[in-house]
Design a protein around this motif. Structure first.
Motif, PDB file in Angstrom:
ATOM      1  N   MET A 272     -57.966 -19.541   6.452  1.00  8.85           N
ATOM      2  CA  MET A 272     -58.067 -20.652   7.343  1.00  8.85           C
ATOM      3  C   MET A 272     -56.676 -21.110   7.780  1.00  8.85           C
ATOM      4  N   LYS A 273     -55.702 -20.994   6.891  1.00  5.09           N
ATOM      5  CA  LYS A 273     -54.336 -21.404   7.227  1.00  5.09           C
ATOM      6  C   LYS A 273     -53.817 -20.635   8.428  1.00  5.09           C
ATOM      7  N   THR A 274     -54.042 -19.335   8.435  1.00  2.00           N
ATOM      8  CA  THR A 274     -53.572 -18.503   9.536  1.00  2.00           C
ATOM      9  C   THR A 274     -54.232 -18.906  10.851  1.00  2.00           C
ATOM     10  N   GLU A 275     -55.536 -19.177  10.798  1.00  2.00           N
ATOM     11  CA  GLU A 275     -56.250 -19.554  12.016  1.00  2.00           C
ATOM     12  C   GLU A 275     -55.699 -20.855  12.601  1.00  2.00           C
ATOM     13  N   ILE A 276     -55.404 -21.821  11.742  1.00  2.00           N
ATOM     14  CA  ILE A 276     -54.875 -23.096  12.229  1.00  2.00           C
ATOM     15  C   ILE A 276     -53.453 -22.921  12.745  1.00  2.00           C
ATOM     16  N   GLU A 277     -52.625 -22.184  12.003  1.00  2.00           N
ATOM     17  CA  GLU A 277     -51.256 -21.938  12.462  1.00  2.00           C
ATOM     18  C   GLU A 277     -51.227 -21.210  13.796  1.00  2.00           C
ATOM     19  N   ASP A 278     -52.205 -20.327  14.020  1.00  2.00           N
ATOM     20  CA  ASP A 278     -52.291 -19.583  15.279  1.00  2.00           C
ATOM     21  C   ASP A 278     -53.071 -20.337  16.349  1.00  2.00           C
ATOM     22  N   SER A 279     -53.413 -21.601  16.074  1.00  2.00           N
ATOM     23  CA  SER A 279     -54.195 -22.452  16.989  1.00  2.00           C
ATOM     24  C   SER A 279     -55.558 -21.850  17.316  1.00  2.00           C
ATOM     25  N   ASN A 280     -56.102 -21.080  16.393  1.00  2.00           N
ATOM     26  CA  ASN A 280     -57.434 -20.512  16.560  1.00  2.00           C
ATOM     27  C   ASN A 280     -58.427 -21.464  15.893  1.00  2.00           C
ATOM     28  N   PHE A 281     -58.596 -22.633  16.516  1.00  2.00           N
ATOM     29  CA  PHE A 281     -59.373 -23.702  15.907  1.00  2.00           C
ATOM     30  C   PHE A 281     -60.863 -23.391  15.857  1.00  2.00           C
TER      31      PHE A 281
ATOM     32  N   ALA B 104     -69.559 -34.008   5.130  1.00  2.00           N
ATOM     33  CA  ALA B 104     -69.803 -34.857   6.295  1.00  2.00           C
ATOM     34  C   ALA B 104     -68.710 -34.711   7.337  1.00  2.00           C
ATOM     35  N   GLN B 105     -67.487 -34.472   6.867  1.00  2.00           N
ATOM     36  CA  GLN B 105     -66.359 -34.347   7.784  1.00  2.00           C
ATOM     37  C   GLN B 105     -65.246 -33.577   7.104  1.00  2.00           C
ATOM     38  N   THR B 106     -64.495 -32.820   7.886  1.00  2.00           N
ATOM     39  CA  THR B 106     -63.329 -32.099   7.392  1.00  2.00           C
ATOM     40  C   THR B 106     -62.124 -32.536   8.203  1.00  2.00           C
ATOM     41  N   ASP B 107     -61.058 -32.940   7.515  1.00  2.00           N
ATOM     42  CA  ASP B 107     -59.851 -33.449   8.172  1.00  2.00           C
ATOM     43  C   ASP B 107     -58.699 -32.498   7.878  1.00  2.00           C
ATOM     44  N   TYR B 108     -58.195 -31.833   8.928  1.00  2.00           N
ATOM     45  CA  TYR B 108     -57.082 -30.901   8.797  1.00  2.00           C
ATOM     46  C   TYR B 108     -55.757 -31.517   9.268  1.00  2.00           C
ATOM     47  N   SER B 109     -55.716 -32.818   9.505  1.00  2.00           N
ATOM     48  CA  SER B 109     -54.546 -33.450  10.115  1.00  2.00           C
ATOM     49  C   SER B 109     -53.292 -33.369   9.253  1.00  2.00           C
ATOM     50  N   GLU B 110     -53.424 -33.165   7.940  1.00  2.00           N
ATOM     51  CA  GLU B 110     -52.267 -33.041   7.052  1.00  2.00           C
ATOM     52  C   GLU B 110     -52.192 -31.636   6.459  1.00  2.00           C
ATOM     53  N   PHE B 111     -52.631 -30.647   7.238  1.00  2.00           N
ATOM     54  CA  PHE B 111     -52.654 -29.269   6.785  1.00  2.00           C
ATOM     55  C   PHE B 111     -51.282 -28.866   6.272  1.00  2.00           C
TER      56      PHE B 111
ATOM     57  N   ASN C  34     -52.792 -29.546   3.349  1.00  2.00           N
ATOM     58  CA  ASN C  34     -53.729 -30.384   2.589  1.00  2.00           C
ATOM     59  C   ASN C  34     -54.935 -30.649   3.460  1.00  2.00           C
ATOM     60  N   ILE C  35     -56.114 -30.416   2.934  1.00  2.00           N
ATOM     61  CA  ILE C  35     -57.360 -30.593   3.677  1.00  2.00           C
ATOM     62  C   ILE C  35     -58.175 -31.667   2.986  1.00  2.00           C
ATOM     63  N   ARG C  36     -58.673 -32.612   3.753  1.00  2.00           N
ATOM     64  CA  ARG C  36     -59.483 -33.699   3.210  1.00  2.00           C
ATOM     65  C   ARG C  36     -60.944 -33.445   3.580  1.00  2.00           C
ATOM     66  N   LEU C  37     -61.808 -33.412   2.552  1.00  2.00           N
ATOM     67  CA  LEU C  37     -63.247 -33.256   2.758  1.00  2.00           C
ATOM     68  C   LEU C  37     -63.927 -34.588   2.480  1.00  2.00           C
ATOM     69  N   TYR C  38     -64.776 -35.012   3.385  1.00  2.00           N
ATOM     70  CA  TYR C  38     -65.599 -36.196   3.181  1.00  2.00           C
ATOM     71  C   TYR C  38     -66.991 -35.694   2.833  1.00  2.00           C
ATOM     72  N   LEU C  39     -67.468 -36.061   1.652  1.00  2.00           N
ATOM     73  CA  LEU C  39     -68.728 -35.540   1.142  1.00  2.00           C
ATOM     74  C   LEU C  39     -69.783 -36.629   1.045  1.00  2.00           C
ATOM     75  N   ASP C  40     -71.016 -36.253   1.309  1.00  2.00           N
ATOM     76  CA  ASP C  40     -72.180 -37.068   0.971  1.00  2.00           C
ATOM     77  C   ASP C  40     -72.771 -36.429  -0.275  1.00  2.00           C
TER      78      ASP C  40
ATOM     79  N   GLY D 182     -57.235 -36.123  -5.277  1.00  2.00           N
ATOM     80  CA  GLY D 182     -57.832 -37.424  -5.555  1.00  2.00           C
ATOM     81  C   GLY D 182     -59.256 -37.496  -5.065  1.00  2.00           C
ATOM     82  N   SER D 183     -59.930 -38.554  -5.468  1.00  2.00           N
ATOM     83  CA  SER D 183     -61.295 -38.789  -5.006  1.00  2.00           C
ATOM     84  C   SER D 183     -61.498 -40.288  -4.891  1.00  2.00           C
ATOM     85  N   SER D 184     -62.392 -40.682  -3.992  1.00  2.00           N
ATOM     86  CA  SER D 184     -62.695 -42.107  -3.831  1.00  2.00           C
ATOM     87  C   SER D 184     -64.088 -42.271  -3.253  1.00  2.00           C
ATOM     88  N   ILE D 185     -64.648 -43.427  -3.456  1.00  2.00           N
ATOM     89  CA  ILE D 185     -65.945 -43.780  -2.896  1.00  2.00           C
ATOM     90  C   ILE D 185     -65.694 -44.690  -1.706  1.00  2.00           C
ATOM     91  N   GLU D 186     -66.279 -44.355  -0.576  1.00  2.00           N
ATOM     92  CA  GLU D 186     -66.128 -45.195   0.615  1.00  2.00           C
ATOM     93  C   GLU D 186     -67.471 -45.601   1.129  1.00  2.00           C
TER      94      GLU D 186
END
Length: 94
Positions: free
Chosen positions: A1-10, A39-46, A48-54, A90-94
Motif C-alpha cells: 500500500m505504501k508504494t501505491e500511495i507514494e506513486d499517487s495510485n490512490f 468505518a474510515q481509513t485515514d492516510y493523511s499521516e502516512f 502511519n495509518i489511522r483506522l476508525y472501527l465500529d 493507541g486506541s480511543s473510544i469516540e
C-alpha cells in the motif's frame, strides 16, 4: 500500500483498504465473537495509518472498553511468505 500511495495510485490503495476491511470482518467475527467494521481509513499521516472501527459484540452492543493490546495488524506483501506485524500506537473510544 505504501508504494501505491507514494506513486499517487490512490485507486489501488483504496482497493487494498477495502480488501483489508473484508478480511477484518471475516476473521474477527469468527475468532472473537466481535463484529469489527472499518468505518474510515485515514492516510493523511502516512506511513502511519489511522483506522476508525465500529466494534459490536455478539449481543449487538457497542464495545466500550478497548485497549491497544487487544488488537494487532499484520500485513503480507505480495510475493512474500511471511506476515509483518505492525504496531498499534493507541486506541480511543469516540
Amino acid at each position: 500500500m505504501k508504494t501505491e500511495i507514494e506513486d499517487s495510485n490512490f485507486r489501488e490503495a483504496q482497493e487494498i483498504g477495502e480488501h483489508l476491511q473484508s478480511l477484518i470482518q471475516a476473521t474477527n467475527e469468527k475468532k472473537t465473537g466481535l463484529n469489527i467494521t472499518v468505518a474510515q481509513t485515514d492516510y493523511s499521516e502516512f506511513p502511519n495509518i489511522r483506522l476508525y472501527l465500529d466494534i459490536i459484540d455478539s449481543n449487538g452492543n457497542v464495545v466500550e472498553r478497548i485497549d491497544q493490546n487487544m488488537f494487532f495488524i499484520s500485513e503480507k506483501r505480495s510475493g512474500q511468505s511471511d506476515f509483518k506485524n505492525s504496531s498499534i500506537i493507541g486506541s480511543s473510544i469516540e
